[in-house]
Design an enzyme around this catalytic site. Structure first.
Site, short mmCIF file in Angstrom:
data_model
loop_
_atom_site.label_atom_id
_atom_site.label_comp_id
_atom_site.label_asym_id
_atom_site.label_seq_id
_atom_site.Cartn_x
_atom_site.Cartn_y
_atom_site.Cartn_z
N GLY A 28 -6.18 16.33 37.19
CA GLY A 28 -7.04 15.51 36.02
C GLY A 28 -7.21 16.35 34.74
O GLY A 28 -8.34 16.31 34.18
N ASP B 61 8.18 35.67 19.06
CA ASP B 61 9.21 36.87 18.72
C ASP B 61 9.97 37.45 19.88
O ASP B 61 10.79 38.20 19.72
CB ASP B 61 8.69 37.77 17.63
CG ASP B 61 7.20 38.32 17.85
OD1 ASP B 61 6.87 39.29 17.53
OD2 ASP B 61 6.49 37.50 18.30
N ASP C 150 -7.55 6.53 24.21
CA ASP C 150 -7.66 7.04 22.79
C ASP C 150 -8.09 8.68 22.62
O ASP C 150 -7.41 9.21 22.05
CB ASP C 150 -8.50 6.30 21.93
CG ASP C 150 -9.45 5.93 22.33
OD1 ASP C 150 -10.04 6.12 23.80
OD2 ASP C 150 -10.48 4.96 21.95
N ASN D 262 -10.56 2.30 23.18
CA ASN D 262 -12.06 1.78 23.79
C ASN D 262 -12.92 2.80 23.20
O ASN D 262 -13.91 2.99 23.80
CB ASN D 262 -12.02 1.45 25.29
CG ASN D 262 -11.54 2.80 26.04
OD1 ASN D 262 -10.99 3.96 25.23
ND2 ASN D 262 -11.26 2.91 27.36
N HIS E 34 1.10 43.17 18.03
CA HIS E 34 0.42 41.64 17.98
C HIS E 34 0.63 40.99 19.20
O HIS E 34 1.22 41.43 19.99
CB HIS E 34 0.94 41.03 16.56
CG HIS E 34 2.55 40.83 16.81
ND1 HIS E 34 3.29 41.68 16.52
CD2 HIS E 34 3.33 39.50 16.87
CE1 HIS E 34 4.80 41.48 16.69
NE2 HIS E 34 4.56 40.04 17.01
N HIS E 35 -0.25 40.13 19.53
CA HIS E 35 -0.30 39.08 20.52
C HIS E 35 -1.06 40.06 21.82
O HIS E 35 -1.00 39.62 22.97
CB HIS E 35 1.07 38.50 21.21
CG HIS E 35 1.61 38.00 20.14
ND1 HIS E 35 1.31 37.20 19.04
CD2 HIS E 35 3.08 37.34 20.22
CE1 HIS E 35 2.01 36.50 18.49
NE2 HIS E 35 3.25 36.68 19.07
N GLY F 291 -13.40 6.15 22.63
CA GLY F 291 -14.00 7.29 23.43
C GLY F 291 -13.45 7.33 24.84
O GLY F 291 -12.57 6.92 25.09
N GLU G 74 -15.33 9.55 31.26
CA GLU G 74 -16.38 10.61 31.08
C GLU G 74 -17.70 9.60 30.73
O GLU G 74 -18.87 10.00 31.61
CB GLU G 74 -16.21 11.22 29.86
CG GLU G 74 -15.12 12.29 29.70
CD GLU G 74 -14.92 13.24 30.93
OE1 GLU G 74 -16.11 13.41 31.46
OE2 GLU G 74 -13.91 13.84 31.28
N GLU H 54 2.52 25.16 23.21
CA GLU H 54 2.98 25.71 24.55
C GLU H 54 2.09 24.83 25.68
O GLU H 54 2.95 24.84 26.60
CB GLU H 54 2.37 27.01 24.67
CG GLU H 54 3.14 27.97 23.67
CD GLU H 54 2.69 28.30 22.23
OE1 GLU H 54 1.56 27.51 21.98
OE2 GLU H 54 3.00 29.23 21.44
#
Lengths: 598, 598
Positions: free
Chosen positions: B446, B59, B476, B503, B145-146, B505, B509, B80
């Site tokens: 990253g 707004d 993925d 693959n 608000h916000h 996952g 990691e 955003e």
């Protein structure tokens, strides 16, 4: 254990803690029991009732310990913002516990920060654990990934950002202080009902520390009120109540839920039988089926009968008020201070007089004791029944005036009802919710998309607490922000019912600004394919529906199989692009007027 | 206009600006032309080549002016964070311009902040415009608000958070300063190639201000180098080059792109014919088809032949180095300072000597003039051809060793290639990219999921610049973070090719920590339904494919219709859960070793 004894016990725990912080630290004896820093933290969380932790993997964090913990589950979210929203939802439903979100530093924590800010704004206890590089790296500052490059280093930048939206922060740079630091932020989290921030360097995760402190639970009770001031305040309030000649109402709001005085308020209600009304953010703090409950007060947007009852009362006992724009009908309360007593978590207002440090948690039971004498008179006061009939409309289309009362008939005891900021949060205000139901909405902070992550956390907590169905109302525009978390719901075999209000864009934004503007349009989606695309690959775990007219909506809501909520279900509710709930239209008009004034 | 003249012109513009800031302000004459603050800002953006602005409605913001602008488009994003990522992608592809993201305050800006931080870390010029309440409300602080509720107010909290990740901030609280403030942050943005932050109160958006300043373009040229120091530096470098006896190489990195010295470097290259190698973040700064280009140097992870060439050179002219962990093979450069000259945007290093304030943009042309005499000798030096053959593998499965060289054959001149952090960014390193292609990856910061929003912005910029296809490689797990932005691509009728590496996952990691851990698993999705579900309702705008073996991959890549990229296309590439590109495996091993050391 009666109330007095449990208060004393809590004070004893608190004092022991203070003492421990001063004495135990840095004096470990050789033969005492040790525990890793991670397990120390997890044990504390378990003591607080935490059974699930939300997060996204990243190379710097403690998730092995979580995955290996026998009674705490790792809930892997699709992204960090959703994980923070989920932790918030978990904390809201699981009162007396907290929500926990784990992220890596930089990329992870900054992605989550808006969720943490929402918890700050709306007073939800959330712990944000951030996995950071080792204590050595934090000092030598190599140019690691996730850092701000040659400009600034995370401990300078990321922690400063976190300080803006959390009440307390701890950096575990040394195992000697790990336990006290963990206890300090957790205590702040539970006593102030606001988010806290904890960084955990990779080399700290597995460090051994004495476990002794864990024997003493973390203190929950707020500090005692000054007895002289408290006595004075009570006397002043009783005088006002006396003078009001039975014309007294209670107005309950968000902080009564957040600062954990529901039981105290219900006791006050039972013993005084004062009529009670609720602000939007206090919805369900008192059962909406209670015979002394009159409905929602929202300034000039209120139902005229409610508005009159509240605004003409001689005395208003306001409990846990949070007077934000949308929560007060855009600041249109017409309640003079001279008619008001306000109880807050850490101060009390009696007319214009302020009493800092006099908190409601300890004040309320005493107030009840003083006011129960007024029950007989108060019982005579008429309270309008809070109800909303389903209107007869000849038009087949699903309108807001029809939809909200109609779903009102669908709700059951112990349902958890989540309403997105916008048409949903405003539409549902007028709908009486069943006894023991839980209502979640982010009316003050108003971050669209919040409900989707929040529903995940709420559903996990509801399962813990054996609550009923979890029912989400979300607009098409809002769902697009955070849609991937539907996948986590499927992964966790949760079975919420998701009503997607498909009205071609951002309806609340249209009403606030740019009714016909293109920027309020969105790309239409195949809503009923979402659940299968995002994880229910063989179609056995979910069901999706589209309803375009009243008859189909009625038929679906009357379907026992649907109502059972045995699998995750999504209902696309097709509504008019410019149709808007009454309260939202009114709030938007007031907002525009306010904007013109300035 | 020759180089000297254009330098002079730039200096004249810069001086005029300084003068304007001192004199024009607050002295508007009655009959001069006026313009709204919003249009002033938009005109400046147009001067900088901005044709599209990314954001989400809220707004409090200026989007009416954007929607009404004849030559700037409003690109509505799904959230955003994605909008910030898109602005970053737009800025990277549209060199000499900037990316712009518009959000509301609080909920919007904090959702975007991680995208802004990434632009800070990787030096991308992005302007974040935040719509805030009116200047009166900012002073009276109603509980809007916000906001952060009764705790803190946005201007205290949100701006402090923004200060951590932007180099410059302006709060437009007064129309008298609006033009100078806008010019100040934009100048910082373009000269430092880093994000800046601008708050625009609702009542400032339409205020009229003099338009006079718009006649003078914003200064781009960096401040002049001190001539004495610069002459000394040049002399020192020439001495080293002379002593190196032709054994000289150039090593190019990210900041050569970000600080806009590509042309200067290419001129140096043409005139000296020194061999040139690139760090991962400098990939495509120099054409990978250039006959003097030898490939990617990444410390101990480099191809052994390249490693030897770089590390045994007598002199390394390093241009725009950014020595982050993943960009240097986890800090395994073996290049002693004694053999190195480093040119940076704002300083120069000659062996151990530092020369602050001597920037490469103005130094490089002079250096080229001094060094061109060495061409004949340098031309004799052998540069290994940077190439990667598709291996013969009997296994039908699609492996990383096969996939990357194979897609390498698919690329064409002027393609824009976007690689997600993880298997994609590491996998593609060894693949030579075509002349005039653009390579985008967020190797330092990253933030996983970044590429999806980034591809949107890159594709809009590529359309502006008439570049070729936009090709995204994303895992993925990463796609799940930001998947909704596929919808905006469809809405904008963009036609990227999206390779989704399925693959099971988070592969990066797994390699960094927890290879077999459950927390690195994800919910599998019906990837080939994504485009239809998220906006291509009748299936005419998109096409999706799954390839599970080498033959199907080859067939698809050889299909002319597919290669034409006439509509948005998604290719699910099924790969082994534990298969990992060589460079990522090596980096993860080094990372583990580094972690053990601390």
């Amino acid at each position: 254990m009666d109330k007095a004894t449990s208060d004393l016990q809590a004070e004893v725990d608190r004092l022991r803690h203070e003492l421990q912080s001063l004495t135990i630290e840095n004096k470990p004896s050789d033969n005492e029991e040790h525990i890793t820093v991670s397990d120390y933290l997890l044990t504390r969380l378990e003591q607080l009732g935490v059974t699930s932790i939300f997060g996204v993997p990243g190379d710097f964090n403690m998730r092995d310990y979580i995955e290996d913990h026998p009674r705490i589950n790792w809930i892997g979210d699709c992204n960090e913002l959703n994980a923070a929203y989920a932790a918030d939802g978990y904390a809201r439903v699981k009162e007396h516990s907290i929500g926990v979100v784990v992220t890596t530093f930089g990329v992870g924590e900054l992605s989550a920060i808006n969720g943490i800010a929402g918890a700050f704004s709306e007073m939800v206890p959330v712990l944000h654990i951030v996995g950071v590089p080792s204590t050595v790296q934090l000092k030598t500052k190599p140019l690691l990934h996730h850092t701000l490059g040659n400009g600034r280093y995370p401990f300078d930048a990321y922690t400063k950002a976190a300080e803006q939206v959390t009440i307390s922060q701890a950096k575990l740079m040394n195992k000697g202080h790990a336990a006290t630091e963990i206890d300090r932020v957790l205590t702040d989290c539970i006593t102030h009902a606001r988010p806290v921030y904890l960084t955990l360097p990779t080399n700290m995760v597995g460090e051994q520390i004495p476990s002794r402190r864990l024997g003493v639970p973390l203190p929950r009770t707020p500090p005692a009120n000054n007895p002289d001031v408290e006595a004075y305040v009570l006397e002043e309030i009783v005088k006002l109540v006396d003078a009001a000649n039975q014309d007294i109402i209670i107005l309950i709001d968000a902080c009564a839920i957040r600062h954990d005085v529901r039981d105290e308020v219900n006791d006050l209600l039972t013993k005084t039988r004062f009529p009670v009304y609720s602000a939007p953010m206090g919805k369900t703090a008192v059962s909406e089926e209670h015979d002394r409950y009159g409905g929602i007060y929202i300034g000039s947007i209120s139902d005229p009968a409610i508005k009159k009852k509240v605004e003409t009362a001689k005395l208003i006992l306001s409990i846990g008020a949070l007077k934000s724009d949308f929560n007060t009908g855009m600041f249109t309360y017409s309640i003079p201070a001279i008619h008001t007593v306000e109880l807050h978590s850490d101060h009390t207002l009696v007319r214009h007089a302020q009493f800092p440090g006099i908190g409601m948690k300890l004040l309320l039971p005493k107030l009840t004791a003083h006011l129960k004498q007024y029950q007989q008179g108060a019982s005579q006061l008429d309270v309008p029944r809070f109800k909303l009939d389903v209107p007869k409309e000849t038009d087949e289309r699903i309108t807001h005036t029809y939809f909200w009362p109609r779903v009102g008939k669908f709700f059951k005891k112990r349902d958890v009802i989540v309403a997105e900021t916008g048409t949903s949060s405003f539409g549902i205000l007028d709908v009486p919710l069943p006894d023991q139901s839980v209502f979640l909405s982010q009316i003050l902070y108003g971050s669209i998309g919040w409900t989707v992550g929040n529903t995940l956390g709420a559903a996990i907590a509801a399962r813990d607490k054996n609550l009923g169905r979890v029912i989400l109302f979300v607009g098409d525009g809002s769902l697009q922000l955070t849609v991937q978390e539907l996948s986590t719901m499927i992964h966790q075999r949760l079975t919420p019912i998701i009503f997607v209000i498909n009205n071609d864009g951002y309806n609340i934004e249209r009403n606030l600004h740019g009714m016909e503007r293109k920027y309020n349009d969105i790309q239409d989606w195949k809503w009923t394919s979402l659940l299968t695309t995002l994880g229910d690959l063989d179609g056995t775990l979910s069901k999706s529906y589209t309803v375009r007219d009243k008859a189909s909506l009625d038929k679906l809501l009357d379907d026992a199989e649907f109502a059972k909520a045995g699998k995750i279900q999504l209902v696309e509710v097709v509504m008019g692009k410019f149709d808007t709930p009454r309260a939202l239209k009114a709030a938007a008009e007031l907002s525009a007027k306010n904007a013109e004034k300035v």
